[in-house]
Scaffold this motif. Structure first.
Motif, mmCIF file in Angstrom:
data_model
loop_
_atom_site.group_PDB
_atom_site.id
_atom_site.type_symbol
_atom_site.label_atom_id
_atom_site.label_comp_id
_atom_site.label_asym_id
_atom_site.label_seq_id
_atom_site.Cartn_x
_atom_site.Cartn_y
_atom_site.Cartn_z
ATOM 1 N N PRO A 207 34.737 -0.480 29.117
ATOM 2 C CA PRO A 207 33.772 0.404 28.802
ATOM 3 C C PRO A 207 33.028 1.048 29.978
ATOM 4 O O PRO A 207 32.768 0.177 30.862
ATOM 5 C CB PRO A 207 32.894 -0.086 27.807
ATOM 6 C CG PRO A 207 33.593 -1.216 27.201
ATOM 7 C CD PRO A 207 34.474 -1.673 28.395
ATOM 8 N N MET A 208 32.661 2.401 29.911
ATOM 9 C CA MET A 208 31.703 2.776 31.125
ATOM 10 C C MET A 208 30.204 3.190 30.535
ATOM 11 O O MET A 208 30.116 3.381 29.524
ATOM 12 C CB MET A 208 32.570 4.097 31.569
ATOM 13 C CG MET A 208 33.820 3.996 31.961
ATOM 14 S SD MET A 208 34.422 5.453 32.986
ATOM 15 C CE MET A 208 33.651 5.308 34.237
ATOM 16 N N ARG A 209 29.361 2.872 31.600
ATOM 17 C CA ARG A 209 28.035 2.978 31.329
ATOM 18 C C ARG A 209 27.351 3.496 32.444
ATOM 19 O O ARG A 209 27.797 3.541 33.588
ATOM 20 C CB ARG A 209 27.453 1.443 31.019
ATOM 21 C CG ARG A 209 27.722 0.925 29.816
ATOM 22 C CD ARG A 209 27.539 1.661 28.390
ATOM 23 N NE ARG A 209 27.800 1.073 27.174
ATOM 24 C CZ ARG A 209 28.662 1.092 26.636
ATOM 25 N NH1 ARG A 209 29.819 2.244 27.154
ATOM 26 N NH2 ARG A 209 29.058 0.637 25.413
ATOM 27 N N GLU A 210 26.246 4.378 32.102
ATOM 28 C CA GLU A 210 25.468 4.843 33.051
ATOM 29 C C GLU A 210 23.985 4.020 33.129
ATOM 30 O O GLU A 210 23.721 3.693 32.093
ATOM 31 C CB GLU A 210 25.268 6.236 32.755
ATOM 32 C CG GLU A 210 24.086 7.076 33.625
ATOM 33 C CD GLU A 210 23.708 8.541 32.868
ATOM 34 O OE1 GLU A 210 23.227 9.273 33.429
ATOM 35 O OE2 GLU A 210 24.309 8.864 31.663
ATOM 36 N N PHE A 211 23.462 3.815 34.286
ATOM 37 C CA PHE A 211 22.303 3.148 34.453
ATOM 38 C C PHE A 211 21.144 3.858 34.982
ATOM 39 O O PHE A 211 21.550 4.286 36.332
ATOM 40 C CB PHE A 211 22.736 1.665 35.053
ATOM 41 C CG PHE A 211 23.413 0.813 34.232
ATOM 42 C CD1 PHE A 211 23.016 0.078 33.265
ATOM 43 C CD2 PHE A 211 24.876 0.788 34.444
ATOM 44 C CE1 PHE A 211 23.970 -0.802 32.363
ATOM 45 C CE2 PHE A 211 25.616 -0.091 33.656
ATOM 46 C CZ PHE A 211 25.264 -0.733 32.821
ATOM 47 N N LEU A 212 20.050 3.818 34.821
ATOM 48 C CA LEU A 212 18.874 4.484 35.461
ATOM 49 C C LEU A 212 17.772 3.381 35.841
ATOM 50 O O LEU A 212 17.373 2.717 34.890
ATOM 51 C CB LEU A 212 18.407 5.541 34.535
ATOM 52 C CG LEU A 212 17.312 6.272 34.973
ATOM 53 C CD1 LEU A 212 17.603 7.108 36.151
ATOM 54 C CD2 LEU A 212 16.501 7.023 33.817
ATOM 55 N N PHE A 213 17.297 3.470 37.145
ATOM 56 C CA PHE A 213 16.325 2.611 37.276
ATOM 57 C C PHE A 213 15.034 2.792 36.666
ATOM 58 O O PHE A 213 14.628 4.190 36.797
ATOM 59 C CB PHE A 213 16.070 2.524 39.044
ATOM 60 C CG PHE A 213 15.179 1.374 39.210
ATOM 61 C CD1 PHE A 213 15.648 0.188 39.344
ATOM 62 C CD2 PHE A 213 13.989 1.589 39.961
ATOM 63 C CE1 PHE A 213 14.761 -0.874 39.624
ATOM 64 C CE2 PHE A 213 13.043 0.621 40.460
ATOM 65 C CZ PHE A 213 13.430 -0.709 40.208
ATOM 66 N N VAL A 214 14.033 1.732 36.268
ATOM 67 C CA VAL A 214 13.170 2.007 35.307
ATOM 68 C C VAL A 214 11.829 3.103 36.130
ATOM 69 O O VAL A 214 11.208 3.887 35.374
ATOM 70 C CB VAL A 214 12.672 1.099 34.584
ATOM 71 C CG1 VAL A 214 11.614 0.146 35.821
ATOM 72 C CG2 VAL A 214 11.623 1.166 33.485
ATOM 73 N N ASP A 215 11.905 2.928 37.116
ATOM 74 C CA ASP A 215 11.004 3.732 37.966
ATOM 75 C C ASP A 215 11.307 5.093 37.989
ATOM 76 O O ASP A 215 10.269 6.122 37.898
ATOM 77 C CB ASP A 215 10.648 3.479 39.390
ATOM 78 C CG ASP A 215 9.802 1.919 39.625
ATOM 79 O OD1 ASP A 215 10.142 1.341 38.539
ATOM 80 O OD2 ASP A 215 9.397 1.785 40.653
ATOM 81 N N ASP A 216 12.532 5.379 37.918
ATOM 82 C CA ASP A 216 12.908 6.840 37.730
ATOM 83 C C ASP A 216 12.566 7.546 36.429
ATOM 84 O O ASP A 216 12.219 8.627 36.264
ATOM 85 C CB ASP A 216 14.380 6.848 38.106
ATOM 86 C CG ASP A 216 14.697 7.312 39.729
ATOM 87 O OD1 ASP A 216 13.867 7.932 40.563
ATOM 88 O OD2 ASP A 216 15.833 6.664 40.026
ATOM 89 N N MET A 217 12.810 6.562 35.577
ATOM 90 C CA MET A 217 12.546 6.914 34.041
ATOM 91 C C MET A 217 10.891 7.363 34.012
ATOM 92 O O MET A 217 10.729 8.405 33.416
ATOM 93 C CB MET A 217 12.807 5.738 33.047
ATOM 94 C CG MET A 217 12.434 6.105 31.674
ATOM 95 S SD MET A 217 13.577 7.459 31.098
ATOM 96 C CE MET A 217 12.391 8.072 29.691
ATOM 97 N N ALA A 218 10.127 6.385 34.642
ATOM 98 C CA ALA A 218 8.708 6.758 34.555
ATOM 99 C C ALA A 218 8.509 7.909 35.179
ATOM 100 O O ALA A 218 7.597 8.523 34.637
ATOM 101 C CB ALA A 218 8.165 5.338 35.128
#
Length: 315
Positions: A207-218
């Motif tokens: 399976p393929m997944r995308e990941f975002l660092f939490v500081d970017d989300m903030a």
């Protein structure tokens, strides 16, 4: 946005909420309201209503939720459905009741159908069936998105929903029973390195997944705070993904584990792919800044430096 506006961050002690608070403070916001779950049970409608009437915040950021991976979602479906609806319904309804001017609701990419076309566009919401392993959490979050949309439609208020891809980072949950895939892998590889042991991982690794660092989300949340977004729903991510096998090998390399990786294909894979279409946020001017390898290194460093947080880790 006036830096003195009273901003209530629900879930401020979680990975996302704490990152939001850090970014707000860095940008000079001085009136951030925080309440622990012991101080305010967000599942208690009366307590939340009374809190809102007392504090009268100008802005509410809902980063509070009961979260977990496939195992936790499978084992506790009622809690994932009911508690998340209670939390968000109490926050949204209380905010509306006291005329809060801006509400930012945070959800997850799991709100989209299991076999929706890739990359996932916001308009795919409610077009097909959900992934069974996390449908309870997804249904709760969908109801929150639609509640905010209804308020925009009926009352014309600035209530917006941000749907992040898979998040990770400092202050993550590393409990193997309830954590998501990336922090669980960090802990597994770290312990296996110490014990000179192989690492067993669920599924096939395909399976393929995308990941975002939490500081970017903030930073995307603060972007939404400081701008009036014209629509009710926005995806937040990187626009790129990797296979779970590639993720495992990257984490293995960063941790320094040199043993074998064993894939247990009898365990579920979950959704085959969940890549987000983030063109709407890009068009408005927001873009992530931290690459996956850099983010994993930051997360692993934090894990190592905060071992006292993880009492169950046997070193």
């Amino acid at each position: 946005m006036n830096k003195n506006k009273k901003i209530y961050v629900a879930g401020h002690r979680g990975m996302v909420g704490s990152a939001i608070c850090r970014v707000l403070e860095t940008k000079g916001y001085t009136n951030i309201v925080k309440k622990t779950s012991k101080e305010l049970d967000l599942r208690d409608a009366t307590a939340v209503k009374n809190f809102f009437e007392l504090e009268n915040p100008d802005v509410v950021i809902d980063a509070a939720a009961r979260v977990g991976g496939i195992l936790a979602n499978n084992n506790y479906p009622y809690q994932f459905l009911m508690e998340n609806m209670q939390i968000q319904n109490n926050l949204i309804d209380s905010a509306l009741a006291i005329d809060v001017e801006k509400f930012i609701f945070l959800g997850s990419s799991c709100i989209y159908p299991k076999f929706a076309p890739q990359p996932l566009k916001e308009e795919y919401l409610l077009t097909d069936s959900l992934e069974p392993t996390n449908e309870w959490y997804a249904l709760a979050k969908i109801s929150g998105v639609k509640a905010c949309e209804a308020i925009r439609k009926q009352f014309g208020k600035d209530y917006v929903s941000l749907m992040p891809t898979n998040l990770y980072g400092t202050h993550d949950n590393f409990d193997l029973k309830t954590s998501h895939v990336l922090p669980a892998m960090i802990r597994k590889f770290h312990e296996a390195k110490l014990n000179n042991a192989p690492v067993e991982l669920w599924g096939s690794g395909t399976p393929m997944r995308e990941f975002l660092f939490v500081d970017d989300m903030a930073k995307s949340v603060v972007f939404a705070l400081e701008n009036v977004l014209p629509d009710y729903l926005y995806n937040v991510g990187t626009g790129t993904d990797v296979t779970i096998k590639e993720l495992a090998e990257t984490i293995q390399r960063i941790v320094g584990h040199t043993g074998e990786i064993v894939w247990d294909s009898s365990k579920p894979d979950g959704t085959p792919r969940k890549l987000m279409d983030i063109s709407k946020m890009h068009d408005l001017g927001w873009k992530h800044q931290i690459a996956l390898e850099e983010g994993i290194q930051k997360t692993y460093n934090w894990f190592i430096e905060n071992q006292e947080v993880f009492k169950e880790v046997k070193l």
